[in-house]
Design a protein around this motif. Structure first.
Motif, short mmCIF file in Angstrom:
data_model
loop_
_atom_site.label_atom_id
_atom_site.label_comp_id
_atom_site.label_asym_id
_atom_site.label_seq_id
_atom_site.Cartn_x
_atom_site.Cartn_y
_atom_site.Cartn_z
N PRO A 1 -49.53 -43.95 18.45
CA PRO A 1 -49.06 -45.30 18.11
C PRO A 1 -48.70 -45.48 16.64
O PRO A 1 -47.80 -46.24 16.31
N ASP A 2 -49.40 -44.77 15.72
CA ASP A 2 -49.05 -44.91 14.31
C ASP A 2 -47.84 -44.04 13.93
O ASP A 2 -47.34 -44.14 12.80
N GLY A 3 -47.37 -43.22 14.86
CA GLY A 3 -46.16 -42.44 14.63
C GLY A 3 -46.32 -41.22 13.76
O GLY A 3 -45.34 -40.56 13.41
N THR A 4 -47.54 -40.85 13.39
CA THR A 4 -47.75 -39.73 12.47
C THR A 4 -48.05 -38.42 13.18
O THR A 4 -47.93 -37.36 12.56
N CYS A 5 -48.44 -38.46 14.45
CA CYS A 5 -48.81 -37.26 15.18
C CYS A 5 -47.96 -37.15 16.44
O CYS A 5 -47.56 -38.16 17.04
N VAL B 1 -51.75 -31.03 19.23
CA VAL B 1 -51.45 -32.22 18.42
C VAL B 1 -50.91 -31.74 17.07
O VAL B 1 -51.58 -30.99 16.36
N PHE B 2 -49.70 -32.18 16.72
CA PHE B 2 -49.08 -31.84 15.45
C PHE B 2 -49.16 -33.04 14.53
O PHE B 2 -48.58 -34.09 14.81
N ASP B 3 -49.91 -32.89 13.44
CA ASP B 3 -50.01 -33.92 12.42
C ASP B 3 -48.82 -33.75 11.48
O ASP B 3 -48.79 -32.83 10.66
N LEU B 4 -47.84 -34.64 11.59
CA LEU B 4 -46.59 -34.47 10.85
C LEU B 4 -46.71 -34.90 9.40
O LEU B 4 -45.87 -34.52 8.58
N VAL B 5 -47.72 -35.68 9.05
CA VAL B 5 -47.89 -36.13 7.68
C VAL B 5 -48.63 -35.08 6.85
O VAL B 5 -48.23 -34.76 5.73
N HIS B 6 -49.70 -34.52 7.42
CA HIS B 6 -50.50 -33.54 6.69
C HIS B 6 -50.13 -32.11 7.03
O HIS B 6 -50.78 -31.17 6.55
N SER B 7 -49.11 -31.92 7.87
CA SER B 7 -48.62 -30.57 8.23
C SER B 7 -49.73 -29.70 8.78
O SER B 7 -50.02 -28.61 8.28
N LYS B 8 -50.40 -30.20 9.81
CA LYS B 8 -51.45 -29.45 10.49
C LYS B 8 -51.25 -29.57 11.99
O LYS B 8 -50.55 -30.47 12.48
N SER B 9 -51.87 -28.67 12.72
CA SER B 9 -51.85 -28.76 14.17
C SER B 9 -53.18 -28.26 14.71
O SER B 9 -53.82 -27.40 14.11
N TYR B 10 -53.59 -28.84 15.82
CA TYR B 10 -54.79 -28.37 16.49
C TYR B 10 -54.60 -28.56 17.98
O TYR B 10 -53.81 -29.39 18.43
N THR B 11 -55.31 -27.76 18.75
CA THR B 11 -55.21 -27.80 20.21
C THR B 11 -56.47 -28.43 20.78
O THR B 11 -57.58 -28.05 20.39
N LEU B 12 -56.28 -29.39 21.66
CA LEU B 12 -57.43 -30.03 22.29
C LEU B 12 -58.19 -29.02 23.15
O LEU B 12 -57.58 -28.14 23.77
N GLY C 1 -38.67 -22.51 24.00
CA GLY C 1 -39.95 -22.95 23.45
C GLY C 1 -39.80 -23.64 22.11
O GLY C 1 -40.64 -23.48 21.23
N GLN C 2 -38.74 -24.44 21.95
CA GLN C 2 -38.47 -25.11 20.68
C GLN C 2 -39.11 -26.49 20.64
O GLN C 2 -39.17 -27.19 21.64
N LEU C 3 -39.54 -26.87 19.44
CA LEU C 3 -40.03 -28.22 19.19
C LEU C 3 -39.46 -28.67 17.85
O LEU C 3 -39.69 -28.04 16.82
N LEU C 4 -38.70 -29.77 17.88
CA LEU C 4 -38.04 -30.26 16.67
C LEU C 4 -38.37 -31.73 16.49
O LEU C 4 -38.42 -32.49 17.45
N VAL C 5 -38.60 -32.12 15.24
CA VAL C 5 -38.72 -33.53 14.88
C VAL C 5 -37.67 -33.81 13.82
O VAL C 5 -37.68 -33.20 12.75
#
Length: 885
Positions: free
Chosen positions: A24-28, A39-50, A319-323
């Motif tokens: 909802p905040d648009g950052t992830c 989950v890709f954190d687009l502000v802090h340039s991190k990713s983690y898998t649930l 397997g591409q992912l683009l923002v």
């Protein structure tokens, strides 16, 4: 050695199939990767898998408006409800059929699921924070079921007031439904498209409906007078109906619309096509804003964040992912996994990067902390089979089936040296001398080992002696011996730097698949085709121990297997083995779903890791389901491509005999582990699998701050906590409020005797902010020793964690280092200057008469007698030569 490794992250795969979601905040951004969610954190340039995993690949995701509940559904309709902030699975549920669309209502009280031709609306599992809502103990309660479509429902969209929703279908229609029965409202069908409807959306004021069909037609619907109503008819319910107000067409020749998304606040329509082009239009004028091609393959899904600034695209085939940020025309995120299966991996010596190489000829460098691919090398023309770092970690060597061995500069990211053999060979193994001066490679075509000089690139020698293809090479860490394993059932120890290049053969009972050298250079581990794992002494060339690993590694039955998993020969051996950092354990994997961790000294199986439980892969089941067996064979092996409803899905584009590449035959991928690697720190290991690069770690605890949820944190309560001498809690509360003056007051109020205790218990989420604050205080405040004691206590208590998470603390640690160096330099300069002055004063003779002789010390005029007596004219800086200016 600690062995409680747990799944930590999934790299190497950024998008598989299904829909993408913005928080909802648009950052992830949430992306389905096989049977997991990343989950890709687009502000802090991190990713983690649930941490949870479905039994099959995920088909649909939905996030409630608050962003704390995630509903994920796999291909069989099995759903998992997850608390995203805490990463905890709350409930498992089954819809019993495949779900083609999923959407939460804006109110958060209901969600709709499209199951084939019908639509089901369910109550959202209630939470105590839902206003005027009773707490339900049943997690899933169905509200209503809606039927009326004649083909699969493709999309769902809720109105802003959550009273109505739209459903579009492959039956060429769009329908308007009400959540609850409304007076005067009748479910309405909107028909007029000539192809399947991809999506339908309400405008912001709910006065307009936009629908897009697969053939590139966009219709704008409005509530207007009926076409058969009299000219002077009044606008009453009887005379009004939904009708087409305008038509627009994309005109993309033979390309079809594969996905579309609409942003009501900005009236943006984003459409993706089957030839890799996406277009942005502003409605209702249908004015084109942008057109961009992102690949040659179709775009499977598009999502827009809350503000409408970022567009997320997913392409399954590559397997591409683009923002994409369309206003600045720049990429926020651009990631792509390997097109083919991974062959080999390597940890960098500092443990911060992992290299993956695959059959697609690409070499990718992944940052362990952020989870992102840093750079991709594409110079190899064929599959990359082996990779290894030089000792310092700035140079990477890779071997490929294209007949070349390449050296890569990981500082400038370029290929600076290419090694080739006199004849065309396909290299399958590689080894690098610890000094980085010599590189060796083995081939599947020639039985010789080729040796090149890294400095000149020339071929130095070819080692002959093996009578079969060389399957594995490794240098001992001390650089004295080269170990080679071959299909001729021998392991040879070469002294290539001696005057006489002698080799010591070790005879085994089966073909050698992999060799690994212990970090102390005294022992090697060998895996063979008969499932044996043996340990040999390097100095004595004798076998020290052995493990029969056939029962440990075997597991998983493919659909085509006529035998049970226990009797399948292909999964009975390890194809890769690696020593741990301390040499006490070995990690081994093969063509099965298990990774085994053994104790070297006793040969005991310490732990067995299951790579995947994904039933979409072959080899994850021990027993096959007899219900899936038909007269024509297993149901999963029957090709039903010719029965697809769409023409483009029925066309067979495969090439006869092709097993890899663009025209390869579509088969179920089989689970396997072609490579494993231990982190140099010993705190983690990674495994290349069919699903991606799996990271297992000892430090996978969630950094959760309990004060995040406390609304009683105020400056007054913080000062009250400080009065009660609860210094750690007060410090954390001050950081939560982020008021500089309050943080300084709490920080300086901590007694010197309690600094070590407070620093030891500081939550890891606040370490970066605390280090940054201390670095600023060391520049501004005069409390020199106090600040240094804080720095020493933090580094002593959290030094290991800081080292392993260095990527996230680089700026803070550099600031602290800069401050310490400045203090050291000023103290040294001050001590030197004042030392000479003190020596001069002590040697100065004192006459009988007191003469007032003035002199200057660091710019301060003082009388000699006063200074010698320990006094000064300067009241504030008495003896200024004893401290800072």
């Amino acid at each position: 050695m600690k062995t409680e490794f747990q799944f930590s992250n999934l790299l190497g795969t950024v998008y598989s199939r299904g829909n993408l979601l913005f928080t909802p905040d648009g950052t992830c951004l949430l992306s389905p990767v096989g049977n997991r969610v990343t989950v890709f954190d687009l502000v802090h340039s991190k990713s983690y898998t649930l941490p949870f995993a479905h039994r099959k690949n995920i088909a649909r995701l939905a996030l409630n408006p608050r962003g704390n509940l995630l509903l994920s559904v796999d291909e069989d309709g099995r759903a998992i409800l997850t608390n995203v902030p805490r990463r905890i699975v709350l409930y498992h549920f089954s819809f019993r059929e495949e779900v083609s669309a999923l959407a939460f209502a804006p109110s958060g009280r209901h969600f709709a699921a499209a199951i084939g031709r019908r639509i089901e609306v369910w109550h959202t599992p209630s939470t105590p924070d839902v206003a005027d809502g009773d707490l339900d103990f049943a997690p899933f309660v169905r509200h209503r079921m809606y039927t009326g479509h004649f083909d699969t429902v493709t999309s769902l969209d809720w109105a802003a007031d959550s009273r109505f929703f739209l459903s579009s279908s492959k039956d060429l229609t769009t329908r308007i439904w009400s959540l609850d029965p409304e007076d005067g409202f009748v479910p309405t069908t909107l028909g007029g498209h000539k192809h399947a409807v991809v999506g339908a959306w309400f405008s912001k004021d709910q006065e307009t409906i936009y629908t897009v069909s697969k053939d590139g037609a966009l219709f704008m619907w409005k509530y207007m007078l009926r076409y058969d109503a009299p000219e002077d008819a009044e606008e009453t319910e009887e005379n009004m109906q939904w009708g087409i107000a305008d038509r627009h067409f994309y005109m993309q020749n033979f390309a079809n619309v594969t996905c579309a998304a609409f942003h009501p606040e900005s009236n943006l329509m984003v459409t993706g096509f089957s030839h890799g082009v996406f277009m942005i239009h502003e409605l209702p004028d249908f004015s084109q804003i942008q057109t961009l091609s992102i690949s040659q393959n179709e775009i499977d899904f598009v999502a827009i964040n809350k503000t409408g600034e970022w567009l997320a695209f997913g392409a399954t085939k590559l397997g591409q992912l683009l923002v994409w940020e369309w206003q600045s025309e720049s990429y926020v995120l651009k990631q792509q996994g390997h097109f083919d299966s991974m062959n080999t991996i390597a940890y960098s010596p500092e443990g911060q990067r992992v290299i993956t190489a695959a059959d697609d000829g690409k070499i990718k460098v992944w940052d362990v902390n952020s989870g992102f691919c840093v750079v991709t090398f594409t110079e190899h023309m064929s599959g990359v089979t082996a990779c290894e770092f030089a000792k310092r970690g700035n140079v990477l060597f890779t071997a490929s089936l294209d007949g070349s061995v390449r050296a890569w500069d990981l500082i400038r990211y370029r290929n600076f040296r290419t090694f080739t053999a006199p004849s065309r060979l396909s290299f399958s193994s590689i080894a690098v001398d610890p000094s980085g001066e010599v590189v060796c490679a083995g081939s599947i075509d020639s039985f010789d080992i080729h040796i090149w000089s890294v400095q000149t690139g020339q071929l130095l020698d070819r080692l002959s002696g093996h009578e079969g293809p060389v399957s594995s090479l490794a240098f001992t860490p001390d650089g004295s011996t080269l170990v080679s394993g071959s299909w001729d059932r021998t392991v040879r120890l070469w002294s290539i730097f001696a005057r006489t290049q002698t080799s010591e053969p070790l005879q085994l009972m089966a073909d050698v698949l992999c060799v690994a050298v212990r970090p102390d250079s005294r022992q090697i581990a060998v895996t063979t085709l008969d499932g044996q794992l043996t340990f040999w002494s390097v100095s004595e060339a004798t076998q020290q121990a052995g493990v029969d690993a056939r029962r440990d590694v075997s597991g998983g039955r493919k659909l085509s297997d006529r035998r049970t998993a226990a009797n399948v020969a292909g999964t009975k051996s390890f194809t890769t083995v690696k020593y741990s950092a301390d040499g006490s354990c070995v990690l081994a994997g093969g063509n099965s779903k298990y990774i085994c961790l053994y104790d070297v000294q006793s040969g005991v199986l310490i732990k067995k890791f299951t790579v995947s439980v994904n039933l979409s892969l072959d080899g994850t089941q021990e027993f096959l389901n007899s219900k899936l067996l038909t007269e024509a064979g297993p149901a999963g092996l029957i090709d039903d491509q010719g029965e697809a409803s769409d023409l483009e899905d029925r066309i067979d584009r495969t090439l006869p005999g092709a097993q890899k590449g663009e025209g390869a035959r579509k088969t179920r991928p089989a689970v396997r582990v072609p490579a494993v690697a231990f982190s140099p720190t010993g705190r983690a290991f990674c495994a290349a699998s069919t699903e991606g690069l799996l990271i297992y770690s000892l430090d996978n605890s969630l950094l959760f701050d309990p004060f995040d949820l406390d609304i009683t944190v105020t400056p007054a309560s913080t000062l009250e906590t400080l009065k009660q001498r609860d210094y750690l809690k007060a410090l954390v509360m001050a950081f939560r409020l982020n008021e500089k003056g309050l943080v300084r007051a709490v920080y300086q109020a901590v007694p010197v005797s309690d600094i070590a205790l407070v620093a030891r218990d500081v939550p890891a989420v606040y370490l970066a902010r605390l280090l940054r604050f201390i670095a600023v205080q060391a520049d501004e405040s005069p409390h020199l020793e106090f600040n240094l004691m804080w720095i020493e206590a933090l580094l002593s208590a959290h030094g290991r964690w800081m080292k392993e998470n260095r990527g996230t603390l680089d700026a803070e640690l550099r600031s602290v280092e800069k401050v310490c160096r400045r203090i050291q330099g000023e103290l040294a300069r001050l001590a030197d200057e004042n030392g000479y002055r003190i020596e001069y004063l002590l040697k100065k003779p004192r006459g009988g008469e007191k003469e007032e002789k003035r002199f200057e010390i660091k710019g301060v005029d003082a009388q000699m007698d006063d200074v010698v007596d320990g006094e000064s004219d300067d009241d504030e800086g008495g003896g200024e030569w004893m401290g800072f200016e």
